[in-house]
Motif scaffolding. Sequence first.
Motif, PDB file in Angstrom:
ATOM      1  N   ILE A  98       0.891  -1.001   0.061  1.00 52.96           N
ATOM      2  CA  ILE A  98      -0.109   0.111   0.109  1.00 52.96           C
ATOM      3  C   ILE A  98       0.956   1.200   0.000  1.00 52.96           C
ATOM      4  CG2 ILE A  98      -1.981  -1.331   1.131  1.00 52.96           C
ATOM      5  CD1 ILE A  98      -1.112   0.317   3.898  1.00 52.96           C
ATOM      6  N   GLY A  99       2.183   1.150  -0.395  1.00 53.16           N
ATOM      7  CA  GLY A  99       3.041   2.198  -0.415  1.00 53.16           C
ATOM      8  C   GLY A  99       2.480   3.342  -1.363  1.00 53.16           C
ATOM      9  N   ALA A 100       1.985   3.201  -2.340  1.00 58.06           N
ATOM     10  CA  ALA A 100       1.360   4.264  -3.255  1.00 58.06           C
ATOM     11  C   ALA A 100       0.179   4.943  -2.739  1.00 58.06           C
ATOM     12  CB  ALA A 100       1.170   3.623  -4.738  1.00 58.06           C
ATOM     13  N   SER A 101      -0.468   4.197  -2.056  1.00 56.31           N
ATOM     14  CA  SER A 101      -1.606   4.749  -1.313  1.00 56.31           C
ATOM     15  C   SER A 101      -1.283   5.582  -0.347  1.00 56.31           C
ATOM     16  CB  SER A 101      -2.690   3.661  -0.869  1.00 56.31           C
ATOM     17  OG  SER A 101      -3.667   4.191  -0.168  1.00 56.31           O
ATOM     18  N   LEU A 102      -0.493   5.106   0.523  1.00 51.63           N
ATOM     19  CA  LEU A 102       0.423   6.181   1.560  1.00 51.63           C
ATOM     20  C   LEU A 102       0.925   7.371   1.325  1.00 51.63           C
ATOM     21  CD1 LEU A 102       1.850   3.069   3.638  1.00 51.63           C
ATOM     22  CD2 LEU A 102      -0.048   4.666   4.583  1.00 51.63           C
ATOM     23  N   GLU A 103       1.613   7.248   0.176  1.00 54.44           N
ATOM     24  CA  GLU A 103       2.218   8.135  -0.449  1.00 54.44           C
ATOM     25  C   GLU A 103       1.346   9.206  -1.056  1.00 54.44           C
ATOM     26  OE1 GLU A 103       5.419   9.406  -3.903  1.00 54.44           O
ATOM     27  OE2 GLU A 103       5.219   7.267  -3.439  1.00 54.44           O
ATOM     28  N   ARG A 104       0.257   8.905  -1.842  1.00 53.82           N
ATOM     29  CA  ARG A 104      -0.689   9.749  -2.251  1.00 53.82           C
ATOM     30  C   ARG A 104      -1.484  10.740  -1.062  1.00 53.82           C
ATOM     31  NH1 ARG A 104      -1.585   5.849  -5.933  1.00 53.82           N
ATOM     32  NH2 ARG A 104      -3.205   4.868  -4.972  1.00 53.82           N
ATOM     33  N   ARG A 105      -1.705   9.875   0.107  1.00 56.89           N
ATOM     34  CA  ARG A 105      -2.204  10.489   1.192  1.00 56.89           C
ATOM     35  C   ARG A 105      -1.191  11.368   1.915  1.00 56.89           C
ATOM     36  NH1 ARG A 105      -5.089   6.160  -0.380  1.00 56.89           N
ATOM     37  NH2 ARG A 105      -7.470   6.192  -0.151  1.00 56.89           N
ATOM     38  N   ARG A 136       0.121  -4.578   3.101  1.00 51.59           N
ATOM     39  CA  ARG A 136       1.534  -4.548   3.259  1.00 51.59           C
ATOM     40  C   ARG A 136       2.111  -3.193   3.144  1.00 51.59           C
ATOM     41  NH1 ARG A 136       5.596  -5.963  -0.093  1.00 51.59           N
ATOM     42  NH2 ARG A 136       4.029  -6.708  -1.495  1.00 51.59           N
ATOM     43  N   PHE A 137       2.825  -2.944   4.379  1.00 54.63           N
ATOM     44  CA  PHE A 137       3.566  -1.610   4.204  1.00 54.63           C
ATOM     45  C   PHE A 137       4.940  -1.757   3.687  1.00 54.63           C
ATOM     46  CE2 PHE A 137       0.777  -0.489   7.275  1.00 54.63           C
ATOM     47  CZ  PHE A 137       0.733   1.076   7.555  1.00 54.63           C
ATOM     48  N   PRO A 138       5.310  -0.710   2.788  1.00 61.88           N
ATOM     49  CA  PRO A 138       6.460  -0.654   1.941  1.00 61.88           C
ATOM     50  C   PRO A 138       7.901  -0.950   2.891  1.00 61.88           C
ATOM     51  CG  PRO A 138       5.795   1.500   2.065  1.00 61.88           C
ATOM     52  CD  PRO A 138       4.603   0.673   2.638  1.00 61.88           C
ATOM     53  N   ALA A 139       8.900  -1.806   2.172  1.00 67.06           N
ATOM     54  CA  ALA A 139      10.027  -2.070   3.010  1.00 67.06           C
ATOM     55  C   ALA A 139      10.842  -0.808   3.436  1.00 67.06           C
ATOM     56  CB  ALA A 139      10.668  -3.035   2.475  1.00 67.06           C
ATOM     57  N   LYS A 156     -11.623  -7.782   9.233  1.00 63.79           N
ATOM     58  CA  LYS A 156     -11.637  -7.548   7.966  1.00 63.79           C
ATOM     59  C   LYS A 156     -10.649  -7.893   7.097  1.00 63.79           C
ATOM     60  CE  LYS A 156     -15.493  -4.149   7.559  1.00 63.79           C
ATOM     61  NZ  LYS A 156     -16.037  -4.357   9.153  1.00 63.79           N
ATOM     62  N   ASN A 157      -9.493  -7.275   7.831  1.00 58.86           N
ATOM     63  CA  ASN A 157      -8.060  -7.635   6.944  1.00 58.86           C
ATOM     64  C   ASN A 157      -7.030  -7.957   7.894  1.00 58.86           C
ATOM     65  OD1 ASN A 157      -9.428  -4.967   5.540  1.00 58.86           O
ATOM     66  ND2 ASN A 157      -8.450  -6.409   4.166  1.00 58.86           N
ATOM     67  N   SER A 158      -5.891  -8.411   7.418  1.00 58.44           N
ATOM     68  CA  SER A 158      -4.516  -8.679   7.897  1.00 58.44           C
ATOM     69  C   SER A 158      -3.714  -7.344   7.477  1.00 58.44           C
ATOM     70  CB  SER A 158      -4.039  -9.819   7.705  1.00 58.44           C
ATOM     71  OG  SER A 158      -4.752 -10.889   8.095  1.00 58.44           O
ATOM     72  N   VAL A 159      -2.491  -6.882   8.509  1.00 58.56           N
ATOM     73  CA  VAL A 159      -1.777  -5.932   8.235  1.00 58.56           C
ATOM     74  C   VAL A 159      -0.394  -6.418   8.774  1.00 58.56           C
ATOM     75  CG1 VAL A 159      -1.046  -3.558   8.959  1.00 58.56           C
ATOM     76  CG2 VAL A 159      -3.411  -4.111   8.643  1.00 58.56           C
ATOM     77  N   ASP A 160       0.761  -6.332   7.561  1.00 60.42           N
ATOM     78  CA  ASP A 160       2.048  -6.586   7.763  1.00 60.42           C
ATOM     79  C   ASP A 160       2.672  -4.993   7.679  1.00 60.42           C
ATOM     80  OD1 ASP A 160       4.571  -7.123   7.612  1.00 60.42           O
ATOM     81  OD2 ASP A 160       4.469  -8.518   5.962  1.00 60.42           O
ATOM     82  N   PHE A 161       3.117  -4.773   8.783  1.00 63.28           N
ATOM     83  CA  PHE A 161       3.826  -3.566   8.870  1.00 63.28           C
ATOM     84  C   PHE A 161       5.042  -3.495   8.565  1.00 63.28           C
ATOM     85  CE2 PHE A 161       0.078  -2.631  11.801  1.00 63.28           C
ATOM     86  CZ  PHE A 161      -0.033  -1.244  11.530  1.00 63.28           C
TER      87      PHE A 161
END
Length: 606
Positions: A98-105, A136-139, A156-161
């Motif tokens: 979700i790196g692109a989504s985080l960056e856009r925000r 999944r957060f970007p490395a 609802k979901n899993s998260v890998d930080f």
Amino acid sequence: MLIANTGRSMVVMNLRTGEQVQLPPGQRTSLDDSKIQYIDDSFVLISLFNAGVLVAYTDAGAAYPGFPTTANPADSKRIPPVDADYAAAVVGAAGVDIGASLERRGAVFNGTSDDGAAIQDALDAFAADFPGAIARFPADAQQTRIASGLVFDSAKNSVDFNGLRIIPSGAITALTLQSNEEPSPNSKHFVRGFHIDGDLTVGQRGLYLNNPDAVTFGGGPSRVGLHNFAISQCDVGYEIGNGAYGMHHLGWCIYENNTGLKCPSGLVDSYELPVFYGGFLKNNITGLSLEDGQITMIGTSIDYNRKQAAITGGRLLLQGCHVESNLKRNTYSAGQTCFDLSGDSSVVMQGGRMIFTTGTGTDLAYVFDIGTNADYEGGVWMDKVTLSNVNPASGYIGKGTGNLYLRDCIPGAGTTLCKGVHESYNMLNYGTFEAAIFPLDLISITNGGTITSRVASTNVNISQGAAAARSGSNGMIITKNTAPGASGTADVVILAPVRSNGSVHSARMWYRSPSSSRQITVQYGYFKKLDNVAGSQVVPTITDVALNLNTTITLPGSDTGWVELTAALPYRRPPKGFDFVGFRVRVHDLAAGEVLYTDDDELHQW
């Protein structure tokens, strides 16, 4: 097949084999009649035709630059942003970056700017678009600062930080897992790969599991997995709330918090068996605050917390755990203990190791302060635990009204152990020889000429009296009736049944002589006996001994006060066939009329 728009090229993935191929814009592929999926939140709709041509259109229906338009857009199958097949496919995979989504925000991940709102927005969007998937957060997102807490629905979901260090600012809860749905879906979800690193602000909480709507049995963040995480420098590291039970934790470290792990009372639909595997609860001021429910730890290290646990209700089960702390520490206070229990709370430790290192500063007084109910529920039970240097300053492992039982424990080679298990009771619960319980069946004359009862014989008598009291109202008085020598043989035993042949035993005796200068012999160890009848009483006859202590003492000739005798280290286990442990006091060398006092005698099982 899975076709994804990465923003730079198209990615085609075989969902069965995992093989991925990148396609530059306009390239053809022979993927006949394959199901396609929509991924990413970029306003691009992707379609695949049986002819094998990739065609892309915007929401407005115009051709996407760089792609052929060999078919009528009206014939294109438009894939909605949410697709159940896609969600099912990615749950077991590495997750969606979700790196692109985080960056856009606007998240920058520099450790100083507040990324909280951007991360929360990205997680919310992901949960709406891809239920069941792994975010999944970007490395390259290594650290982030948040001024507002993150909230995530674990149903609802899993998260890998992905190793992200989360730095909370102020009195916030850094990460809350919550759900008001039926908890079964949580079993397939997890949160992993994060380090919450606070600043010890009062009221700051690292991780919180809670159903804010819990009023009766029902939904909550129960059964979710929390893997490979660390929490440090928070007021409360990890708190369990409503609707949180059955969680499994693997590869974790909770350290340097004011309170490491907290489970308060008054929760709804909680408490049932959260399990902590292979982790570390260490260097907190209070490691565990447990007010209700059961916490199970397996293969966990509970190390060097100033207070290992404060348990006012509930149960702590330790299986194969390593528990380590100091015998002295500068931060200890007078009367320091490691574990405090009250109410109906309990600690059960099975296997594993308890070890203490020396340190400097104030003494550790006891390991356990057991202020629990005396006759039911509460207490401490330790079974087959390896003990190393368990030697608090008081000489006892525990104190208080509650139970403390050790069974088949394993002293480390060359280790030092304290003198006893519990300061207020032992295998000779009545070694204080008070009026209500004297004489006992296993306090008896065993050699004294003609024996008429357990307390009377030709050569020696035993009685109780205030003159022999070291504590309480009475002690035991051994009175010699005949002249010294073989004709005046006189033995008194103080025994207890061996409860477990796998346990070691320790012993402590206090004696006092008001006037004699003759000799006595005190033996401690294991005994075999036969029972004979003297009058209406059963009197034991010693048939064999295996001694740990066999000392002849010349008495001082005047009253010099109480003298302590203890069993020598290493403490021993009973040889096969020996059913009793205790003392034999031989007073045949005393002159007629001379007495020996004993009181507060103890036998302990480890």
